[in-house]
Enzyme design. Structure first.
Site, PDB file in Angstrom:
ATOM      1  N   HIS A  23       3.230   6.292  -5.459  1.00  0.00           N
ATOM      2  CA  HIS A  23       2.752   6.593  -6.819  1.00  0.00           C
ATOM      3  C   HIS A  23       1.942   7.901  -6.802  1.00  0.00           C
ATOM      4  O   HIS A  23       2.049   8.729  -7.699  1.00  0.00           O
ATOM      5  CB  HIS A  23       1.876   5.421  -7.293  1.00  0.00           C
ATOM      6  CG  HIS A  23       1.776   5.271  -8.777  1.00  0.00           C
ATOM      7  ND1 HIS A  23       1.037   4.273  -9.352  1.00  0.00           N
ATOM      8  CD2 HIS A  23       2.302   5.976  -9.809  1.00  0.00           C
ATOM      9  CE1 HIS A  23       1.120   4.369 -10.668  1.00  0.00           C
ATOM     10  NE2 HIS A  23       1.875   5.397 -10.980  1.00  0.00           N
ATOM     11  N   GLU A  68       0.834  -1.211   0.000  1.00  0.00           N
ATOM     12  CA  GLU A  68       0.000   0.000   0.000  1.00  0.00           C
ATOM     13  C   GLU A  68       0.865   1.255   0.000  1.00  0.00           C
ATOM     14  O   GLU A  68       0.517   2.266  -0.611  1.00  0.00           O
ATOM     15  CB  GLU A  68      -0.954   0.000   1.199  1.00  0.00           C
ATOM     16  CG  GLU A  68      -1.957  -1.152   1.222  1.00  0.00           C
ATOM     17  CD  GLU A  68      -2.701  -1.354  -0.101  1.00  0.00           C
ATOM     18  OE1 GLU A  68      -2.918  -0.368  -0.818  1.00  0.00           O
ATOM     19  OE2 GLU A  68      -3.046  -2.515  -0.410  1.00  0.00           O
TER      20      GLU A  68
END
Ligand SMILES: [Zn+2]
Length: 680
Positions: free
Chosen positions: A474, A468
């Site tokens: 990202h 996660e």
């Protein structure tokens, strides 16, 4: 005063959770939708010629307020929900869907989008071209360019499809719930763990069968049963019941339904100008075309099958040696592989957990991000949160500039759904040259600390946190211009690369030494334990790979062809799976009839992406292994790939990072299934 409808007067303009009340959601949505509609009207009523700026960019900028309300609402409905929020959702979701449909079916708007698309694009940069293509395709894939008659056909197909998917799922559910294995002789429980037996006794009591034990086809009951039960004939019974769901001669048979689903999808694709459903789906994927997926699957199968066959042989020999059958059947596989795994690696959660105190693991993930990308995490107490358990951070880049806000929410509680996920409260974008930085969140359900013990994570929880966290990076490092192409807004078969790649660091001693210390003694995790952990992680990987390739091949067999020609679903499936069955097929079993991923959920023509993403992450990490897991050059190249988000086609982005396409064999090399000789 509705807090959604005014400027956020908070640190970093974060969501003002302390002011947001449930009664604010629907009025805010109503107002936001009205505003969004007005913004679209301004585009369509513009007298000027359609241009990229006055149409595509203007459409991208519209509905900002809708997004603001929806992000907070849906995030809370997942992480901190209650009856009231769920009730609101029943009004909220249809309104939002209608708003989206109104835009996609707006003919005047499409005319302008089409005009820009068909106009000379040479003045646009790559990112602008991507946005234009995405917008145009969005309309096209929804049938905007069809005649009115064909539009009606499309809607009719969509309606029938949504009914059939529901029906398919209901049948699988009914068949799953219909079966139960009732045990009244305690000796038949041999081998089963205590907790599983207790749960079976509870299930029995619920069903009015006090004093007995009931096992079902629900995963928490079925999986442990076939893994641990010593009773071979009972494992066989369970396996056969599971495998024949919705394939029996009764009202819940799915063969005709799935054929109809596949056929309608085929017709839908043809209507929209595609050869078949897979070609339609893959237009918006990194894999691009069914032929590429087929080649990909063949490559992996060719490389992985010898290893899979060897594993089954090893398992057969092991079973025979331990008084088992001379041929491994489906109902023997989990049972003997679990035993062999225990014997080979002697590693379990209780041995590992003391080295993984939650605070240390969080710290470790931050250190990895700092070593790779130079970014740092600073806890802030002045950022408002939706629950007291949430921890809030400011993320800074290597030059100490503000990069993002990061929320971390780790423990289970009532009102939080299961699992772990990353989400955002604000996407990154640039407006008039100003970089609007993102607000990113991860939500997990980890073991809570007690009065005497800190939160100690299982190894799977450790990799989940890194996974996660990879999604979060990202989002955090995004540097696009348009929100819809920023951060994790990438093609579906590419989005798991930044997350899955992070898991690899958890198996490296060099990385574990940064944070994995015994919570009582402070001792570093022993090297040999890490080695065993690594080896056990790829146990039976050859077999698992062949199995996954089989499922992906079956998915393509239904979606990359004209399914109207299929007469007998069972015969067709047998033929398709011929090359990928390492164990004898079970009479009466059928995978397609209960393959909910592709016939009920959204994975049609997409099942390959599990392996696809694994290949990408194995291949990417191999580059780090070659140069050093914290190598600056490789990290800088990977940072570029992450930061780009969806602004560049992922195939191109990956090539820029790696200097070539991903090598499917990287996956099997990581699992130690390929030696240099075997490869030649
Ligand atoms: Zn993920």
């Amino acid at each position: 005063m509705n807090p959604f409808l005014q400027a956020y007067n908070t640190v970093f303009e974060t969501a003002p959770f302390e002011e947001i009340k449930e009664e604010h959601f629907l009025p805010a949505l109503k107002e936001a939708i009205a505003l969004g509609k007005k913004e679209v009207e301004d585009i369509t009523s513009n007298q000027a010629e359609p241009t990229f700026e006055n149409t595509i960019e203007a459409l991208e900028a519209s509905g900002e307020m809708v997004t603001r309300v929806a992000e907070v609402f849906y995030n809370l409905n997942s992480a901190e929900t209650n009856d009231e929020i769920q009730k609101i959702a029943r009004d909220f979701s249809p309104q939002l869907t209608e708003y989206g449909n109104d835009i996609m079916l707006n003919a005047a708007l499409f005319e302008r989008v089409k005009a820009v698309y068909e106009d000379d694009q040479s003045a646009l940069n790559e990112e602008q071209k991507m946005l234009l293509q995405k917008t145009y395709r969005g309309f096209m894939r929804n049938g905007a360019n069809l005649s009115d008659e064909d539009k009606d056909k499309l809607r009719a197909i969509d309606n029938e499809l949504s009914g059939l998917s529901l029906h398919f799922g209901e049948n699988v559910l009914a068949e799953t719930n219909d079966f139960e294995l009732v045990i009244d002789n305690e000796a038949d429980l041999e081998g089963l763990p205590e907790g599983i037996i207790e749960a079976a006794a509870e299930t029995a009591a619920e069903k009015g069968k006090e004093g007995k034990w009931v096992f079902t086809l629900q995963y928490p009951s079925y999986i442990p049963f076939v893994t641990y039960s010593q009773k071979r004939e009972l494992r066989e019974k369970m396996t056969k019941a599971f495998g024949s769901r919705a394939n029996k001669v009764n009202d819940y048979n799915n063969t005709e339904i799935l054929k109809r689903i596949a056929t309608l999808r085929y017709q839908r694709a043809q209507l929209l100008g595609f050869e078949n459903h897979a070609e339609y789906t893959l237009q918006e994927r990194m894999a691009e075309h069914p032929d590429k997926v087929k080649t990909f699957l063949n490559d992996i199968l060719e490389a992985g099958k010898p290893a899979g066959i060897k594993e089954v042989e090893e398992l057969t020999a092991y079973a025979k040696k331990n008084g088992g059958p001379s041929e491994i059947k489906k109902w023997d596989f989990s049972f003997y592989s679990e035993k062999l795994k225990q014997e080979k690696f002697q590693i379990d959660d209780d041995m590992l957990k003391p080295y993984f105190k939650l605070e240390d693991v969080i710290d470790g993930s931050f250190k990895v991000a700092e070593l790779l990308y130079g970014i740092t995490f600073h806890e802030r107490k002045d950022i408002q949160k939706y629950h007291k358990d949430v921890i809030t951070y400011e993320v800074k880049d290597a030059q100490d500039n503000h990069l993002a806000v990061f929320y971390a929410d780790f423990f289970p509680r009532e009102g939080k759904r299961n699992g772990a996920w990353m989400t955002s409260y604000r996407s990154q974008k640039k407006v008039a040259g100003v970089d609007i930085r993102p607000h990113i969140s991860i939500v997990c359900n980890f073991t809570k600390p007690t009065k005497t013990k800190p939160s100690l994570l299982t190894f799977q929880e450790v990799t989940t946190l890194f996974h996660e966290f990879g999604h979060a990076l990202h989002g955090i490092m995004a540097s696009g211009t348009y929100a819809s192409l920023s951060g994790t807004n990438v093609f579906w078969d590419f989005v798991e690369l930044p997350s899955q790649v992070m898991e690899n660091w958890c198996y490296e001693k060099e990385c574990l030494d940064l944070f994995a210390r015994h919570y009582e003694t402070g001792e570093k995790i022993p090297a040999e334990m890490v080695e065993r952990l690594k080896a056990s992680a790829s146990f039976m990987e050859g077999y698992a790979t062949v199995r996954q390739v089989g499922l992906a091949t079956l998915d393509m067999a239904w979606h990359a062809t004209n399914p109207e020609n299929v007469k007998d679903v069972n015969a067709y499936e047998n033929e398709v799976l011929k090359e990928t069955e390492l164990l004898p097929r079970v009479e009466g079993s059928n995978t397609s009839t209960a393959f909910s991923h592709i016939f009920q959920g959204g994975y049609s023509a997409g099942y390959y992406s599990y392996k696809w993403a694994e290949v990408l992450d194995a291949d990417a990490f191999e580059y780090f292994l070659e140069e050093g897991i914290f190598n600056e050059n490789v990290a800088t190249r990977f940072k570029k790939l992450i930061s780009a988000g969806g602004t560049v086609h992922p195939a191109k982005l990956y090539r820029e990072f790696r200097g070539r396409d991903a090598d499917p064999k990287a996956l099997l090399r990581r699992a130690g299934l390929l030696t240099e000789n075997a490869e030649a």
